[in-house]
Design an enzyme around this catalytic site. Structure first.
Site, mmCIF file in Angstrom:
data_model
loop_
_atom_site.group_PDB
_atom_site.id
_atom_site.type_symbol
_atom_site.label_atom_id
_atom_site.label_comp_id
_atom_site.label_asym_id
_atom_site.label_seq_id
_atom_site.Cartn_x
_atom_site.Cartn_y
_atom_site.Cartn_z
ATOM 1 C CE LYS A 167 23.681 25.733 26.053
ATOM 2 N NZ LYS A 167 23.362 26.197 24.685
ATOM 3 N NE ARG A 177 27.437 29.470 16.607
ATOM 4 C CZ ARG A 177 27.144 29.100 17.842
ATOM 5 N NH1 ARG A 177 27.514 29.830 18.853
ATOM 6 N NH2 ARG A 177 26.468 28.004 18.061
ATOM 7 N NE ARG A 184 24.207 31.854 26.567
ATOM 8 C CZ ARG A 184 24.898 31.531 25.485
ATOM 9 N NH1 ARG A 184 26.060 32.092 25.261
ATOM 10 N NH2 ARG A 184 24.432 30.676 24.615
HETATM 11 C C1 UD1 Z 1 24.875 23.759 18.025
HETATM 12 C C2 UD1 Z 1 24.962 23.795 19.529
HETATM 13 C C3 UD1 Z 1 26.329 24.301 19.966
HETATM 14 C C4 UD1 Z 1 27.428 23.471 19.305
HETATM 15 C C5 UD1 Z 1 27.225 23.378 17.800
HETATM 16 C C6 UD1 Z 1 28.192 22.420 17.116
HETATM 17 C C7 UD1 Z 1 22.674 24.195 20.187
HETATM 18 C C8 UD1 Z 1 21.674 25.132 20.759
HETATM 19 N N1 UD1 Z 1 23.917 24.664 20.039
HETATM 20 O O1 UD1 Z 1 25.024 25.105 17.570
HETATM 21 O O2 UD1 Z 1 26.426 24.189 21.389
HETATM 22 O O3 UD1 Z 1 28.680 24.080 19.555
HETATM 23 O O4 UD1 Z 1 25.889 22.923 17.501
HETATM 24 O O5 UD1 Z 1 28.115 21.170 17.692
HETATM 25 O O6 UD1 Z 1 22.372 23.053 19.916
HETATM 26 N N2 UD1 Z 1 26.610 27.066 9.657
HETATM 27 C C9 UD1 Z 1 26.462 27.738 8.465
HETATM 28 N N3 UD1 Z 1 25.200 28.061 8.045
HETATM 29 C C10 UD1 Z 1 24.091 27.716 8.768
HETATM 30 C C11 UD1 Z 1 24.248 27.017 9.977
HETATM 31 C C12 UD1 Z 1 25.524 26.703 10.392
HETATM 32 O O7 UD1 Z 1 27.448 28.063 7.809
HETATM 33 O O8 UD1 Z 1 22.981 28.046 8.337
HETATM 34 C C13 UD1 Z 1 27.969 26.709 10.143
HETATM 35 C C14 UD1 Z 1 28.340 27.375 11.461
HETATM 36 O O9 UD1 Z 1 28.839 28.675 11.269
HETATM 37 C C15 UD1 Z 1 29.378 26.415 11.999
HETATM 38 C C16 UD1 Z 1 28.875 25.048 11.520
HETATM 39 O O10 UD1 Z 1 27.980 25.330 10.452
HETATM 40 O O11 UD1 Z 1 30.629 26.673 11.419
HETATM 41 C C17 UD1 Z 1 28.139 24.236 12.546
HETATM 42 O O12 UD1 Z 1 27.187 25.031 13.203
HETATM 43 P P1 UD1 Z 1 25.836 24.452 13.804
HETATM 44 O O13 UD1 Z 1 25.898 22.974 13.913
HETATM 45 O O14 UD1 Z 1 24.702 25.051 13.050
HETATM 46 O O15 UD1 Z 1 25.859 25.085 15.262
HETATM 47 P P2 UD1 Z 1 24.587 25.498 16.077
HETATM 48 O O16 UD1 Z 1 23.448 24.642 15.669
HETATM 49 O O17 UD1 Z 1 24.440 26.974 16.072
#
Ligand code: UD1
Length: 418
Positions: free
Chosen positions: A22, A122, A397
């Site tokens: 996914k 997030r 999902r």
């Molecule tokens: C992706 C995955 C999800 C997985 C996660 C961590 C997809 C579609 N989803 O989610 O399944 O659980 O990686 O491996 O690939 N953060 C910030 N600011 C930002 C972006 C992120 O503070 O702009 C923080 C988030 O709140 C979190 C951490 O960074 O605490 C990691 O998040 P991130 O790697 O971005 O997760 P996703 O990409 O949403």
């Protein structure tokens, strides 16, 4: 709303094939927006999040065809709308992945802010900061992120923390930017590498994906290509754990064991026999698991998306374990449901202490998010008696035909439509 009824206590035995990932399919589908032609994706899993992404691309103006094997052709030559509306974004945060491609190709994107999420706040600030560093003008208005840039400019971006979709979004934006972009402290997840492969097949010049420094030399246009999505390592890990917790003997096929080194080592430490060969993993367990401590980390560390499932294993293991969640705040909603089955778990901030009990006893429970619902299915398989899981739309999902696959392994599991 559908429910899943599990009658526990049976060992899983047999062979299960793994679907496409996914978390690789979604960014590759978003990458189609960059393409001046048609992107053909195969091994796309048939999941709710994938149909949401198709709907999103469709409303942007993409022409989409899906064949009987879930080969998906996405033609974005007719895109005429750069807004991602709230009603779609709120059901799937990964919708944010269209932001980078839309700005890079069409000079503009209006993306609804994702809003609250069950696993912590997030934010998407790092996606936005990155686009600003590339010269985009960003305004927040009426709950929407409005991004404008006649042409993005390559630059050096150092992420404050490792973000998977943030890395992917900026990698896609940089593919059509003017000049070279370097992403430092980039995510090293296999899904990031898969996206880079897909982009390069379209004519992009991405180097270093899989390391923490990715270099993208911008090109003028990207063209038609075909790409097979990599196997889902989280689905793989979930079936490995289902085999382990039911003291089963399961052969997992069409996967890639090299993406699961940390979970495999952890299961072996717990006393599970795991053998790998080519694209196959064999998992066997015939005794009670030993407790082990776990800390979630960015790849190649132990994935947060397998944390809830691991809490289930530790709930019935011999001894106590400490599980620390370092990626997301508030990702322990499964704990209160597992307690309903008799698990002995205490939560302290981002850590849980699990004291293994002899057995879990089935009860009605409620799924709260995608991976938490997988953990409840695992708990139901391990528990004595019946576990009725409601709100299973979460599981649809991210897991393709989960009850069919478990049924084929000998589980007593049934979907109740309602
Ligand atoms: C992706 C995955 C999800 C997985 C996660 C961590 C997809 C579609 N989803 O989610 O399944 O659980 O990686 O491996 O690939 N953060 C910030 N600011 C930002 C972006 C992120 O503070 O702009 C923080 C988030 O709140 C979190 C951490 O960074 O605490 C990691 O998040 P991130 O790697 O971005 O997760 P996703 O990409 O949403």
């Amino acid at each position: 709303m559908d429910k899943i009824l599990v009658r526990g206590g049976r060992s899983l035995n047999g062979t299960v094939p793994i679907s496409g990932a996914k978390n690789a399919a979604l960014p590759c589908m978003a990458a189609a927006l960059l393409c001046d032609g048609t992107l053909r994706l195969t091994n796309v899993p048939h999941l709710k999040d994938v149909t949401t992404m198709l709907e999103l691309l469709g409303q942007h103006g993409a022409a989409i065809t899906v064949d009987e094997h879930w080969g998906v052709d996405i033609d974005c030559t007719g895109v005429n709308n750069t807004e991602a509306p709230y009603n779609l974004v709120r059901t799937m945060r990964a919708s944010i992945l269209v932001m980078g491609p839309l700005v890079a190709r069409f000079g503009e994107a209006r993306i609804s802010l994702p809003g609250g999420c069950a696993i912590g706040s997030r934010p998407v600030d790092l996606h936005i900061k990155g686009l600003e560093a590339m010269g985009a003008k960003v305004n927040l208005e009426g709950g929407y992120i409005h991004v404008q840039a006649p042409r993005l400019k390559g630059t050096r971006i150092v992420f404050d923390l490792v973000t998977v979709t943030g890395t992917e979004n900026l990698m896609m934006a940089a593919a059509l930017a003017e000049g070279t972009t370097v992403l430092e402290n980039a995510a090293r997840e296999p899904e990031v590498v898969d996206l880079a492969l897909c982009l390069n097949k379209m004519g992009a010049r991405v180097e270093g994906a899989g390391t923490d420094a990715i270099t993208i030399h911008g090109v003028e246009r990207l063209t038609s290509a075909s790409h097979a999505v990599l196997p889902d390592r989280i689905e793989t890990g979930t079936f490995m754990m289902a085999a382990a917790v039911t003291q089963g003997n399961v052969t997992i096929t069409r996967t890639d064991p090299t993406m699961l080194e940390a979970p495999i080592l952890k299961l072996q430490q717990c006393g599970v026999e795991v053998e790998t060969e080519g694209d196959v993993i064999r998992v066997r367990s015939d005794k009670r698991l030993r407790a082990a401590d776990i800390k979630t980390l960015p790849y190649p560390g132990f994935p947060t998306d397998l944390q809830a499932q691991m809490v289930v294993l530790m709930s019935v293991a011999q001894g106590a374990s400490i599980i620390t969640e370092t990626i997301f705040e508030n990702r322990f909603m499964h704990v209160s449901e597992l307690q309903r089955l008799g698990a002995d778990i205490a939560v302290r901030g981002n850590t849980v202490l699990v004291r293994g009990v002899e057995k879990l006893i089935g009860a009605p429970v409620m799924a709260t998010d995608l991976r938490a619902s997988a953990s409840l299915v695992l708990a139901g398989l391990a528990a004595e008696g019946e576990t009725l899981i409601s709100r299973v739309y979460h599981i649809d999902r991210g897991y393709e035909r989960i009850e069919e696959k478990l049924l084929a392994l000998g589980a007593d599991i049934q979907r109740l439509h309602g």
